[in-house]
Design a protein around this motif. Structure first.
Motif, short mmCIF file in Angstrom:
data_model
loop_
_atom_site.label_atom_id
_atom_site.label_comp_id
_atom_site.label_asym_id
_atom_site.label_seq_id
_atom_site.Cartn_x
_atom_site.Cartn_y
_atom_site.Cartn_z
N THR A 51 41.19 6.63 33.09
CA THR A 51 41.56 5.71 32.03
C THR A 51 41.93 6.55 30.80
OG1 THR A 51 40.87 3.72 30.85
CG2 THR A 51 39.21 5.43 31.10
N THR A 106 38.04 -4.87 27.99
CA THR A 106 39.30 -4.40 28.55
C THR A 106 39.80 -3.11 27.89
OG1 THR A 106 40.51 -5.83 27.04
CG2 THR A 106 40.05 -6.70 29.24
N ALA A 107 39.34 -2.84 26.70
CA ALA A 107 39.77 -1.64 25.99
C ALA A 107 38.55 -0.98 25.35
CB ALA A 107 40.79 -2.00 24.92
#
Length: 165
Positions: A51, A106-107
């Motif tokens: 990521t 999500t972030a």
């Protein structure tokens, strides 16, 4: 000879009937993604566990690069997954930036370094007030609070979080 051709045809039909049916994707659906072909906008391969880390400006595996915080089991509705804090730089020099990866988010959440005075019995080291995040030291552990949910990290003097002062 005619008989031989017919029996060969029957055998081929029987084998085709016994073979598993090929799965077809519904009309209009995208083709399946090959493992490793799922790069994001930064070029990170999610299927390999990578990521994007904005504080490191690179693709990382948070479970390898981040500092793990365990869910606080004393809370009745605690999380079941670890949270991770990624510090920059990767090692060595004093910490200049940090971000938090929390299960279900999500972030990542950007964290601000807090420099507390020496002798503070409960020094706060990282915060994000808008997201309800605080990281503070208490005795020999660091406590991460995210909107009332607690995570813990046992610590010694070699922990990189001690470099935030």
């Amino acid at each position: 000879m005619k008989h031989h051709w017919i029996s060969a045809l029957c055998a081929a039909c029987a084998m085709a009937a016994c073979a598993p049916a090929a799965e077809k994707a519904p009309a209009g659906s995208p083709p399946p993604i090959a493992a490793g072909a799922d790069r994001d906008a930064h070029g990170c391969t999610g299927s390999a566990g990578y990521t994007w880390s904005s504080v490191r400006q690179s693709c990382i595996r948070i479970f390898e690069s981040g500092l793990a915080f365990q869910p606080d089991v004393s809370q009745p509705q605690s999380a079941v997954l670890q949270a991770f804090i990624v510090l920059s730089p990767e090692q060595g020099d004093a910490v200049t930036a940090a971000e938090l990866f929390v299960p279900g988010q999500t972030a990542p959440i950007a964290l601000t370094l807090v420099h507390t005075p020496e002798g503070d019995i409960r020094p706060t080291v990282l915060v994000n007030q808008a997201e309800g995040v605080e990281v503070f030291r208490y005795k020999d552990e660091y406590i991460l609070e995210v909107k009332g949910q607690r995570f813990r990290r046992q610590s010694d003097m070699t922990d990189r979080l001690h470099q935030i002062r």
